[in-house]
Enzyme design. Structure first.
Site, mmCIF file in Angstrom:
data_model
loop_
_atom_site.group_PDB
_atom_site.id
_atom_site.type_symbol
_atom_site.label_atom_id
_atom_site.label_comp_id
_atom_site.label_asym_id
_atom_site.label_seq_id
_atom_site.Cartn_x
_atom_site.Cartn_y
_atom_site.Cartn_z
ATOM 1 N N SER A 32 9.248 20.189 27.093
ATOM 2 C CA SER A 32 10.580 20.074 26.505
ATOM 3 C C SER A 32 11.386 19.060 27.299
ATOM 4 C CB SER A 32 11.311 21.433 26.494
ATOM 5 O OG SER A 32 11.581 21.859 27.814
ATOM 6 N N GLY A 33 12.408 18.525 26.648
ATOM 7 C CA GLY A 33 13.323 17.609 27.311
ATOM 8 C C GLY A 33 14.738 18.123 27.205
ATOM 9 N N HIS A 257 10.075 11.089 39.396
ATOM 10 C CA HIS A 257 9.147 12.209 39.235
ATOM 11 C C HIS A 257 9.948 13.501 39.241
ATOM 12 C CE1 HIS A 257 5.359 14.545 40.651
ATOM 13 N NE2 HIS A 257 5.510 14.599 39.332
ATOM 14 N N ASP A 258 9.795 14.298 38.216
ATOM 15 C CA ASP A 258 10.636 15.491 38.092
ATOM 16 C C ASP A 258 10.454 16.456 39.256
ATOM 17 O OD1 ASP A 258 8.093 16.318 37.297
ATOM 18 O OD2 ASP A 258 8.693 16.906 35.272
ATOM 19 N N THR A 259 9.266 16.496 39.848
ATOM 20 C CA THR A 259 9.065 17.370 41.007
ATOM 21 C C THR A 259 9.909 16.906 42.188
ATOM 22 O OG1 THR A 259 6.803 17.844 40.287
ATOM 23 C CG2 THR A 259 7.358 18.340 42.573
ATOM 24 N N GLY A 430 11.399 26.380 35.114
ATOM 25 C CA GLY A 430 11.398 27.431 34.098
ATOM 26 C C GLY A 430 10.773 28.729 34.555
#
Length: 778
Positions: A32-33, A257-259, A430
């Site tokens: 998801s975004g 990078h989302d992490t 999440g």
């Protein structure tokens, strides 16, 4: 310093300027975004999700790919919503940042047009032939890049594209970089997303031509690597108009990078330190520790750890399948039922079951592609010798048990490699919403687990933008000022034999979400412990509290505390002597800047307790402040004669002037807080709240003892027994200090020795023994 001087500046000095500055975070996840708006004013930072959309790979030209056009259209919808929200709030949008999952990329021509589908790592084939054709040993590649051979690596996907003849001198852009180009027309990248490729030297942030050549990709034009936080460009005239902006807005190269964005708050650990282990639990789970430099020794490679650039230093993490497993199970069952399957019902059923321990390897590559996930899980469980019972709840529990065990294993191995000790765990993403998983993780690790914030990647994205634009000086300052939904966190404490820092009932001690049954069980257990410890505190021979002096409290459930009623005696306390108080109502009063007279305080306290209930003492306000600290589950306030003799003298500073002996360090920590005399009630609560925030900002942890001049002490613990152990050690320390002062001068331990005691692994065990939370082993 252990305490601020009496004339110290406020913890959060007001920053000049009435304008609210706004930043939009485009956070693209692999399922998801979302677009999240960050609002930064002179006092606080808040985050607000303005748009969310699904992200599902599709078939394009015969391959599994990302639907870039649809996703970018949703991004513009979200950014438009952010601009509109700024207008409603009178804020000014000052920046946009984009973060996304790693490894995947687009190939583009000289005009920036995509030359083919943006393949999904979920559709990769067998990497072994491509790795073998590389001609360079994995250990050599790992030493250069810090990334082990994995099917999802950019390097492997590029080699596959070359083998299929899908490029001819094209340029490469990672997913967040593609979004930046679409917004600004500018091509480039930054270190965090580039480091996921297995083609970058993370020590100097440079591409490795020899590895590109080895993968047959020497003709690919790699993007220039900018520093983290560089301004990539401004929105193009077309994008500016489509978003309804009056002028172009800067687009910042945040941690792409989302992490890395999710762990923007993390700072490199030091050898021998007691640290917080990190778990990013989203579609993927990344588990490990932040380091100053890449760790590329053979043991790290053998253990399957990757080194990815973070906002500060490197993240040593193990990549595991995460919520993807449950997402695919739910999708399959929805197809069977012809209707969505509620995860909440399955989690309730799964959480009630006995559990399996580790029943499958969540890193198994058979779990990588989409499809019939329940069938694959059943096969892996059977192979592990633990067949499932056929129910959906059993599948869910197997996944959760396996994830928790994998988290524990990865954290243990990362700590061994880094030479440190994990003392607590932080879960973001999440998965932080999944109470069953978080509790199982606490059980598997034997450590407290703090779950949240959920939107950690968006918050880290916004934090970098706020620092780049000058709205805050450091990333730490952004997190310090974060309020509202963005700062939500829940702490879970381990149950069973493995716990290191036990809490009655094993339920969260700070929570914004918990089941009613858990809260009820936790309240009963907490009250029983509180009554028992209160009576011990009130025993006359201890000289801690006489008559109706002193009070005790415990966090009893989500947003609530039990605190001694006014006029009750600790020595004869019963369950009826404790009042149930709404913490949120009390903290709204304390955290407000508005003056409140005594009548206003009394009215607010009446509203915070059940109608007709007994009245708590005015010091309940300070108990609430202490219980707002995430790791604190119980508080004890006493007036020990030996401690107060010092607090009422000109030698009070000596109480926080340094540790005198090892056990004092083990139980009380190296730093505690001395507070000047302030009128008890709301003024004192507000003073302590400010000083607590300053203390945590300076030391990275909370004090275990609050020394109140000419008053007494507050001791903070995980539970009533822990708080009582802290009280006893505070009294013992004061007695030793009295004796030292009587014969001359107190000579504290050398700070280096005290720090060593505070961080040694064997002292961590002794800390639990002295606090009464570790039983003697036979």
């Amino acid at each position: 310093m252990d305490a601020l001087p009496d004339d110290a500046a406020p913890v959060r000095p007001r920053r000049a300027g009435p304008v609210t500055r706004a930043y939009a975070a485009v956070d693209l996840g692999a399922s998801s975004g979302r677009v999240v708006l960050g609002l930064v004013d002179h006092e606080a930072v808040t985050v607000h999700e303005v748009h969310r959309f699904p992200n599902v790979p599709v078939q394009q030209d015969g391959v599994l790919a990302w639907d870039v056009d649809a996703l970018f259209a949703q991004t513009l919808t979200g950014l438009g919503a952010a601009v509109a929200e700024c207008g409603r709030r009178g804020a000014r949008l000052e920046g946009v940042g984009v973060d996304a999952w790693g490894v995947d990329f687009a190939l583009v021509d000289d005009e920036g047009r995509r030359t083919g589908p943006v393949r999904s790592h979920r559709g990769v084939g067998d990497p072994r032939p491509l790795v073998a054709a590389r001609g360079i040993d994995e250990s050599e590649v790992y030493a250069a890049t810090g990334v082990p051979d994995q099917a999802i690596n950019t390097s492997v996907q590029l080699a596959a594209a070359v083998a299929a003849g899908e490029h001819a001198g094209d340029g490469l852009l990672f997913v967040p970089d593609l979004w930046v180009q679409l917004l600004t027309g500018q091509r480039g990248t930054e270190p965090t997303i580039a480091s996921t490729s297995q083609l970058l030297d993370p020590r100097v942030d440079r591409w490795l031509p020899q590895l590109l050549e080895a993968h047959g990709a020497g003709g690919i034009r790699m993007p220039p690597v900018s520093e983290l936080g560089a301004v990539a460009g401004r929105t193009t005239p077309d994008i500016t108009a489509r978003l309804g902006l009056s002028a172009p807005v800067p687009v910042i190269r945040v941690a792409g990078h989302d992490t890395a964005s999710a762990f923007a708050f993390a700072r490199p650990v030091e050898r021998g330190a007691r640290v917080e282990g990190l778990v990013s639990s989203g579609t993927w789970s990344l588990v490990g520790l932040p380091l100053a430099e890449p760790l590329t020794i053979e043991e790290a490679l053998a253990a399957g750890f990757t080194n990815e650039r973070g906002v500060d230093g490197v993240l040593l993490v193990r990549n595991l399948n995460g919520m993807w497993l449950l997402q695919q199970c739910l999708a399959h069952w929805a197809g069977e039922d012809g209707a969505p399957v509620p995860l909440g019902d399955l989690l309730a059923a799964a959480g009630a079951g006995p559990g399996h321990e580790a029943v499958l390897d969540v890193a198994d590559e058979r779990l990588l592609p989409p499809g019939d996930m329940p069938a694959r899980i059943a096969v892996l469980c059977a192979e592990a010798g633990r067949p499932l019972d056929g129910s959906r709840a059993d599948v869910v529990r197997a996944v959760l048990d396996s994830l928790a065990a994998a988290y524990a294993d990865a954290l243990g191995e990362a700590a061994a490699l880094a030479g440190c000790t994990v003392g607590r765990v932080r879960v973001v993403g999440g998965g932080a919403r999944n109470a069953v998983l978080c509790q199982l993780t606490a059980d598997a690790t034997g450590l407290p687990v703090t779950a949240g914030p959920v939107e950690a990647s968006a918050i880290g994205n916004i934090a970098v933008q706020a620092v780049v634009s000058g709205a805050r000086s450091t990333v730490e300052e952004v997190y310090q000022d974060l309020t509202g939904t963005g700062s939500d966190a829940v702490t879970y404490r381990p149950r069973g034999e493995r716990h290191h820092d036990d809490h009655p009932g094993g339920h969260p001690v700070t929570s914004s979400t918990a089941t009613t049954s858990s809260a009820t069980a936790g309240t009963a257990s907490a009250l029983e412990a509180l009554v028992r410890v209160s009576r011990a505190v009130g025993e006359p021979h201890r000289d801690l509290a006489l008559l109706a002096e002193g009070n005790t409290s415990v966090r009893s459930g989500p947003g609530r505390m039990l605190v001694k009623a006014s006029g009750s005696s600790l020595r004869t306390a019963t369950a009826e002597d404790f009042v149930d108080v709404d913490l949120a109502r009390v903290m709204r009063l304390v955290d407000s800047e508005h003056p409140v007279d005594d009548d206003g305080v009394a009215a607010a306290m009446r509203d915070a307790v059940p109608s007709g209930g007994r009245r708590p003492s005015v010091e309940a306000l300070l108990h609430a402040v202490c219980l707002e600290v995430p790791q604190v589950g119980a508080v004890i306030h006493t007036h020990p004669v030996v401690v107060n003799a010092l607090l009422c003298s000109d030698r009070a500073e000596a109480l926080v002037g340094g540790s005198l002996f090892p056990d004092q360090v083990v139980v009380l920590g190296r730093h505690n807080l001395l507070v000047p005399y302030v009128d008890p009630g709301l003024p004192l609560a507000r003073e302590v709240l400010a000083r607590l925030r300053a203390f945590v900002a300076e030391h990275g942890t909370h004090p275990r003892v609050l020394y109140l001049r000419n008053h007494g002490i507050f001791t903070l613990g995980a539970d009533p027994d822990d708080a009582f152990a802290v009280t006893e050690m505070a009294v013992k320390s004061a007695r030793i200090l009295h004796g030292a002062l009587a014969v001359g001068a107190a000579v504290p331990l050398d700070p280096a020795h005290a720090e060593r005691i505070d961080t040694r692994p064997d002292e961590a065990f002794r800390r639990r023994r002295l606090a009464g939370t570790e039983e003697e082993q036979p």
